[in-house]
Design an enzyme around this catalytic site. Structure first.
Site, PDB file in Angstrom:
ATOM      1  N   THR A  67     -31.265  27.188  22.417  1.00 54.02           N
ATOM      2  CA  THR A  67     -30.465  28.358  22.078  1.00 54.02           C
ATOM      3  C   THR A  67     -29.017  27.953  21.871  1.00 54.02           C
ATOM      4  O   THR A  67     -28.695  26.755  21.806  1.00 54.02           O
ATOM      5  CB  THR A  67     -30.669  29.479  23.143  1.00 54.02           C
ATOM      6  OG1 THR A  67     -30.077  30.671  22.652  1.00 54.02           O
ATOM      7  CG2 THR A  67     -30.094  29.110  24.492  1.00 54.02           C
ATOM      8  N   LYS A  71     -28.767  25.168  18.258  1.00 59.24           N
ATOM      9  CA  LYS A  71     -29.902  25.358  17.344  1.00 59.24           C
ATOM     10  C   LYS A  71     -29.825  24.487  16.086  1.00 59.24           C
ATOM     11  O   LYS A  71     -30.857  24.122  15.533  1.00 59.24           O
ATOM     12  CB  LYS A  71     -30.001  26.828  16.938  1.00 59.24           C
ATOM     13  CG  LYS A  71     -30.472  27.732  18.051  1.00 59.24           C
ATOM     14  CD  LYS A  71     -30.673  29.154  17.560  1.00 59.24           C
ATOM     15  CE  LYS A  71     -31.242  30.011  18.660  1.00 59.24           C
ATOM     16  NZ  LYS A  71     -31.619  31.349  18.189  1.00 59.24           N
ATOM     17  N   GLY A 137     -26.780  32.216  13.066  1.00 61.73           N
ATOM     18  CA  GLY A 137     -28.134  31.703  13.215  1.00 61.73           C
ATOM     19  C   GLY A 137     -29.192  32.787  13.183  1.00 61.73           C
ATOM     20  O   GLY A 137     -30.233  32.633  12.533  1.00 61.73           O
ATOM     21  N   ALA A 138     -28.940  33.899  13.873  1.00 58.50           N
ATOM     22  CA  ALA A 138     -29.936  34.979  13.914  1.00 58.50           C
ATOM     23  C   ALA A 138     -30.125  35.562  12.517  1.00 58.50           C
ATOM     24  O   ALA A 138     -31.252  35.824  12.081  1.00 58.50           O
ATOM     25  CB  ALA A 138     -29.505  36.059  14.905  1.00 58.50           C
TER      26      ALA A 138
HETATM   27  P1  NAP Z   1     -23.762  33.050  15.798  1.00 55.19           P
HETATM   28  O1  NAP Z   1     -24.488  32.056  14.961  1.00 55.19           O
HETATM   29  O2  NAP Z   1     -22.645  32.600  16.673  1.00 55.19           O
HETATM   30  O3  NAP Z   1     -23.187  34.176  14.802  1.00 55.19           O
HETATM   31  C1  NAP Z   1     -22.313  35.176  15.254  1.00 55.19           C
HETATM   32  C2  NAP Z   1     -22.097  36.222  14.151  1.00 55.19           C
HETATM   33  O4  NAP Z   1     -21.256  37.252  14.692  1.00 55.19           O
HETATM   34  C3  NAP Z   1     -21.381  35.665  12.906  1.00 55.19           C
HETATM   35  O5  NAP Z   1     -21.901  36.300  11.766  1.00 55.19           O
HETATM   36  C4  NAP Z   1     -19.936  36.082  13.171  1.00 55.19           C
HETATM   37  O6  NAP Z   1     -19.166  36.242  12.002  1.00 55.19           O
HETATM   38  C5  NAP Z   1     -20.142  37.447  13.796  1.00 55.19           C
HETATM   39  N1  NAP Z   1     -18.954  37.885  14.514  1.00 55.19           N
HETATM   40  C6  NAP Z   1     -18.363  37.303  15.599  1.00 55.19           C
HETATM   41  N2  NAP Z   1     -17.266  37.989  15.955  1.00 55.19           N
HETATM   42  C7  NAP Z   1     -17.141  39.021  15.084  1.00 55.19           C
HETATM   43  C8  NAP Z   1     -16.191  40.098  14.919  1.00 55.19           C
HETATM   44  N3  NAP Z   1     -15.151  40.230  15.747  1.00 55.19           N
HETATM   45  N4  NAP Z   1     -16.396  40.964  13.915  1.00 55.19           N
HETATM   46  C9  NAP Z   1     -17.451  40.840  13.075  1.00 55.19           C
HETATM   47  N5  NAP Z   1     -18.361  39.857  13.165  1.00 55.19           N
HETATM   48  C10 NAP Z   1     -18.211  38.957  14.163  1.00 55.19           C
HETATM   49  O7  NAP Z   1     -24.763  33.841  16.751  1.00 55.19           O
HETATM   50  P2  NAP Z   1     -26.329  34.155  16.515  1.00 55.19           P
HETATM   51  O8  NAP Z   1     -27.177  33.096  17.074  1.00 55.19           O
HETATM   52  O9  NAP Z   1     -26.512  34.540  15.092  1.00 55.19           O
HETATM   53  O10 NAP Z   1     -26.510  35.425  17.489  1.00 55.19           O
HETATM   54  C11 NAP Z   1     -25.965  36.670  17.121  1.00 55.19           C
HETATM   55  C12 NAP Z   1     -26.473  37.746  18.052  1.00 55.19           C
HETATM   56  O11 NAP Z   1     -27.889  37.846  17.962  1.00 55.19           O
HETATM   57  C13 NAP Z   1     -26.144  37.436  19.525  1.00 55.19           C
HETATM   58  O12 NAP Z   1     -25.708  38.614  20.140  1.00 55.19           O
HETATM   59  C14 NAP Z   1     -27.473  36.987  20.107  1.00 55.19           C
HETATM   60  O13 NAP Z   1     -27.617  37.357  21.453  1.00 55.19           O
HETATM   61  C15 NAP Z   1     -28.464  37.766  19.250  1.00 55.19           C
HETATM   62  N6  NAP Z   1     -29.768  37.076  19.166  1.00 55.19           N
HETATM   63  C16 NAP Z   1     -30.836  37.691  19.703  1.00 55.19           C
HETATM   64  C17 NAP Z   1     -32.074  37.077  19.679  1.00 55.19           C
HETATM   65  C18 NAP Z   1     -33.252  37.783  20.267  1.00 55.19           C
HETATM   66  O14 NAP Z   1     -34.268  37.133  20.560  1.00 55.19           O
HETATM   67  N7  NAP Z   1     -33.194  39.088  20.451  1.00 55.19           N
HETATM   68  C19 NAP Z   1     -32.224  35.816  19.084  1.00 55.19           C
HETATM   69  C20 NAP Z   1     -31.085  35.201  18.520  1.00 55.19           C
HETATM   70  C21 NAP Z   1     -29.857  35.854  18.593  1.00 55.19           C
HETATM   71  P3  NAP Z   1     -18.250  35.026  11.442  1.00 55.19           P
HETATM   72  O15 NAP Z   1     -19.167  34.190  10.618  1.00 55.19           O
HETATM   73  O16 NAP Z   1     -17.190  35.694  10.656  1.00 55.19           O
HETATM   74  O17 NAP Z   1     -17.711  34.299  12.636  1.00 55.19           O
END
Ligand code: NAP
Length: 280
Positions: A67, A71, A137-138
């Site tokens: 995680t 990833k 990533g999600a």
């Molecule tokens: P990540 O790769 O770090 O991506 C984060 C995303 O959030 C990026 O698109 C980022 O935009 C955006 N973001 C951050 N701060 C922001 C703000 N102030 N305003 C608008 N957008 C903002 O994280 P990820 O792995 O994709 O995970 C994202 C979410 O999905 C997390 O909350 C995680 O817990 C959840 N998730 C859940 C599962 C599940 O099994 N349910 C699995 C995976 C992830 P920028 O590109 O502009 O920084």
């Protein structure tokens, strides 16, 4: 020792990691199916990632989940990467083979689609345009899985537009990038709104959006599962939209991983949901 006597170990590797509910579900299933094994938290800093990943086979572990924030980096250490994970550019699951080889998979997209189908059995990806907020990533896993499910139009909107553009490679005919400033207007006429940003997650501010243009029939979904009802989902529910939270994604992505490590495809039951919910 014969295989039936082997105590199998797996876990989830990331940093921070102790908030992860994955050990609750895997250990629940190990007990339920009478399998000798355990699943734990592996707190691993990026500088130790390679040693930790290589140590999986050296220690004889069945594998692990990967995680945040590993990833993408962990892919480099795989001996084989599943084609879907390759397209997603990230892995969330490592399976150690008999010969010690490390195989990488990504079950997040599968988990997401199953979670939506569990919540709305007649759901179809081609019901209408879909807005996806976020391009991390999600989002990568969710967008590609929606395309594979037959989505005809995905409006992808991220704070950093260039990251959304990168995600369209190979799926340009379906995925259209909008500017972050257009996010509220882009919701007009859609069948589904999906939040994949971290906004609304525990410790983060609420997602800054207005749902005024969103049809009341649109399904609103959040990948976040801590909290179970994000401010976005609460607003959507109060105005009458159907909603689905991220817990089902977590539960469903765990099923193929458990099968690969422990040999049984486990069921998602009300008791399992209760066991996980009891930890919130
Ligand atoms: P990540 O790769 O770090 O991506 C984060 C995303 O959030 C990026 O698109 C980022 O935009 C955006 N973001 C951050 N701060 C922001 C703000 N102030 N305003 C608008 N957008 C903002 O994280 P990820 O792995 O994709 O995970 C994202 C979410 O999905 C997390 O909350 C995680 O817990 C959840 N998730 C859940 C599962 C599940 O099994 N349910 C699995 C995976 C992830 P920028 O590109 O502009 O920084």
């Amino acid at each position: 020792m014969s295989d039936s006597n082997k105590f199998k170990l797996a876990g989830v590797m990331g940093m921070p990691i102790y908030q992860s509910r994955s050990p609750i579900l895997h250990n629940y299933w190990l007990t339920k199916y009478g399998i000798k094994g355990a699943y734990g938290h592996f707190p691993v800093e990026l500088k130790n990632l390679e040693a930790a990943v290589r140590g999986l086979s050296a220690l004889g572990l069945a594998g692990c989940n990967i995680t945040l924030p590993h990833k993408v980096h962990a892919m480099k250490m795989m001996d084989h990467i599943d084609p879907l994970a390759k397209r997603m550019g990230a892995i969330n699951c490592i399976v150690v083979q008999e010969d010690g080889a490390l195989h990488g998979f990504n079950n997040d997209g599968y988990g997401y689609i199953q979670c939506v189908k569990d919540a709305k059995p007649n759901w179809r990806a081609d019901e209408g345009p879909i807005v996806v907020l976020g391009a991390g990533g999600a989002a990568r896993a969710i967008v590609l899985s929606l395309v594979d499910e037959g989505a005809k139009e995905i409006r992808l909107i991220n704070r950093t537009t260039s990251k959304a553009q990168e995600l369209t490679v190979g799926v340009e005919s379906v995925v259209k990038v909008f500017d972050w400033s257009e996010r509220n207007e882009a919701m007009r006429g859609v069948s589904m709104l999906i939040n994949t940003t971290n906004q609304g997650m525990y410790g983060q501010p609420a997602l800054d959006v207005s749902l005024d243009a969103l049809p009341l029939t649109a399904l609103v979904s959040d990948a976040i599962y801590i909290p179970l009802e994000t401010p976005l989902l609460e607003t959507a529910r109060l105005r009458g939209n159907p909603t689905v939270n991220g817990l089902g994604m977590l539960l469903n992505q765990a099923r193929p991983a458990f099968k690969a490590w422990f040999g049984v495809l486990p069921e998602i039951t009300d008791d399992l949901r209760k066991a996980v919910l009891a930890t919130f």
